[in-house]
Write a protein that holds these residues in place. Structure first.
Motif, PDB file in Angstrom:
ATOM      1  N   ASP A 192       0.857  -1.181  -0.160  1.00 40.97           N
ATOM      2  CA  ASP A 192       0.000   0.014   0.159  1.00 40.97           C
ATOM      3  C   ASP A 192       0.803   1.205  -0.108  1.00 40.97           C
ATOM      4  O   ASP A 192       0.429   2.359  -0.409  1.00 40.97           O
ATOM      5  N   TYR A 195       4.011   2.025  -5.163  1.00 37.66           N
ATOM      6  CA  TYR A 195       3.244   1.871  -6.337  1.00 37.66           C
ATOM      7  C   TYR A 195       2.243   0.991  -6.454  1.00 37.66           C
ATOM      8  O   TYR A 195       2.466  -0.076  -6.158  1.00 37.66           O
ATOM      9  N   PRO A 196       1.009   1.633  -6.963  1.00 42.72           N
ATOM     10  CA  PRO A 196      -0.132   0.662  -7.490  1.00 42.72           C
ATOM     11  C   PRO A 196       0.411  -0.417  -8.552  1.00 42.72           C
ATOM     12  O   PRO A 196       0.840   0.246  -9.450  1.00 42.72           O
ATOM     13  N   ALA A 197      -0.383  -1.841  -8.238  1.00 45.96           N
ATOM     14  CA  ALA A 197      -0.147  -2.418  -9.246  1.00 45.96           C
ATOM     15  C   ALA A 197      -0.714  -2.254 -10.567  1.00 45.96           C
ATOM     16  O   ALA A 197      -0.514  -2.814 -11.611  1.00 45.96           O
ATOM     17  N   ASN A 198      -1.955  -1.437 -10.579  1.00 45.84           N
ATOM     18  CA  ASN A 198      -2.654  -1.209 -11.782  1.00 45.84           C
ATOM     19  C   ASN A 198      -2.285   0.233 -12.613  1.00 45.84           C
ATOM     20  O   ASN A 198      -3.050   0.643 -13.385  1.00 45.84           O
ATOM     21  N   ASP A 199      -1.183   0.614 -12.364  1.00 39.93           N
ATOM     22  CA  ASP A 199      -0.635   1.786 -12.922  1.00 39.93           C
ATOM     23  C   ASP A 199       0.851   1.851 -13.473  1.00 39.93           C
ATOM     24  O   ASP A 199       1.773   2.206 -12.952  1.00 39.93           O
ATOM     25  N   ALA A 200       0.960   0.597 -14.449  1.00 40.22           N
ATOM     26  CA  ALA A 200       2.447   0.486 -15.081  1.00 40.22           C
ATOM     27  C   ALA A 200       3.259   1.658 -15.419  1.00 40.22           C
ATOM     28  O   ALA A 200       4.232   1.760 -15.614  1.00 40.22           O
ATOM     29  N   SER A 201       2.403   2.624 -16.126  1.00 38.54           N
ATOM     30  CA  SER A 201       2.803   3.870 -16.728  1.00 38.54           C
ATOM     31  C   SER A 201       3.340   4.602 -15.683  1.00 38.54           C
ATOM     32  O   SER A 201       3.906   5.906 -16.206  1.00 38.54           O
ATOM     33  N   HIS A 202       2.551   4.823 -14.369  1.00 38.14           N
ATOM     34  CA  HIS A 202       2.891   5.562 -13.451  1.00 38.14           C
ATOM     35  C   HIS A 202       2.536   7.029 -13.656  1.00 38.14           C
ATOM     36  O   HIS A 202       3.074   8.172 -13.121  1.00 38.14           O
ATOM     37  N   LYS A 204      -0.664   7.833 -12.891  1.00 36.30           N
ATOM     38  CA  LYS A 204      -1.885   8.089 -11.723  1.00 36.30           C
ATOM     39  C   LYS A 204      -0.973   8.558 -10.491  1.00 36.30           C
ATOM     40  O   LYS A 204      -1.363   9.468  -9.954  1.00 36.30           O
ATOM     41  N   ASN A 219       9.699  -1.228 -13.174  1.00 40.31           N
ATOM     42  CA  ASN A 219       8.807  -2.162 -13.330  1.00 40.31           C
ATOM     43  C   ASN A 219       9.015  -3.659 -13.241  1.00 40.31           C
ATOM     44  O   ASN A 219       8.435  -4.705 -12.931  1.00 40.31           O
ATOM     45  N   GLU A 223       6.786  -6.016 -10.657  1.00 42.42           N
ATOM     46  CA  GLU A 223       5.860  -7.048 -11.279  1.00 42.42           C
ATOM     47  C   GLU A 223       6.511  -8.478 -11.251  1.00 42.42           C
ATOM     48  O   GLU A 223       6.076  -9.590 -11.437  1.00 42.42           O
TER      49      GLU A 223
END
Length: 252
Positions: A192, A195-202, A204, A219, A223
């Motif tokens: 938490d 970096y969040p897992a659903n934002d690979a481009s960073h 957000k 990444n 990952e």
């Protein structure tokens, strides 16, 4: 049941190989006959019902080792996520010279600052670099260009409102208590606070690496559940801007 079936199937396949290996070739048989006996043994057994106790001693010992290995392989195949989770926990390192916060990130002040102290809700302008400290310490954002004088502009820095969630939580929370000129190392564990897992481009949640190679290095670690995904941020606070009560900030 799935584990037992997988183990039995693996043991059965190797049982057939053992049949071929241990078959007795009659004396005087031709080379072609030898090949046929080794590759196509006459006897076969049901892979789910063979009785290990009925096997000769040397083959029973071999099959005991085979069955044990097959059961271990089946367990790993059936529960890969749990295995990775246990493996990942063992990889995580500790940093005894850092102060661990209640939230879970750790930090160490390399250089004290002076002036306004950053608090939740303040806008902080800072410079940063980042490293995959848990995986060979590879940089995903490094500062090596000219600094000072004409190069020392606000455009070269990043800024965030502490607590806004625009940057990773561990980094934002790590800025609290810093002052202009201060340098702090912040260790952020995966989860938490990172970096969040659903934002690979960073896009957000930042800070985003400024180069493609840096983003790829970051990444690769984020990952990969089989490595320690802990990150290190080195931050230097340039300025602390306090809220002006009108929806903006007073430049510090």
């Amino acid at each position: 049941m799935r584990i037992q079936q997988a183990a039995a199937a693996a043991a059965f396949i190797l049982l057939q190989a053992a049949d071929a290996f241990f078959v007795t070739v009659p004396a005087g048989a031709s080379t072609k006959a030898n090949y046929r006996l080794l590759m196509q043994p006459e006897k076969s057994q049901d892979c789910e019902s063979f009785n290990m106790e009925e096997l000769p001693g040397h083959r029973r010992k071999l099959l005991q080792h085979v069955f044990s290995a097959a059961a271990s392989a089946a367990l790993f195949t059936t529960f890969p996520n749990e295995a990775f989770a246990r493996e990942e926990t063992d990889f995580v390192q500790s940093y005894p010279d850092f102060i661990t916060s209640d939230e879970g990130f750790s930090y160490k002040d390399a250089t004290p600052g002076k002036g306004l102290t950053a608090e939740m809700g303040d806008r902080v302008v800072f410079d940063w670099s980042g490293y995959t400290i848990g995986y060979f310490g590879r940089p995903f954002e490094a500062k090596g260009g000219p600094q000072g004088g004409a190069f020392d502009k606000d455009l070269d820095y990043v800024r965030t409102v502490v607590g806004s969630g625009t940057f990773v939580k561990g980094l934002e929370k790590g800025l609290v208590g810093m002052q202009p000129g201060g340098v702090r190392q912040i260790v952020v564990p995966y989860g938490d606070l990172s970096y969040p897992a659903n934002d690979a481009s960073h896009d957000k949640v930042g800070p985003k690496p400024t180069t493609f190679s840096g983003q790829r290095a970051l990444n690769f670690v984020l990952e990969n559940p089989r490595v320690d995904r802990t990150l290190l941020f080195n931050v230097k606070v340039i300025r602390v801007d306090k809220p002006n009560g009108k929806g903006g900030f007073a430049r510090g």
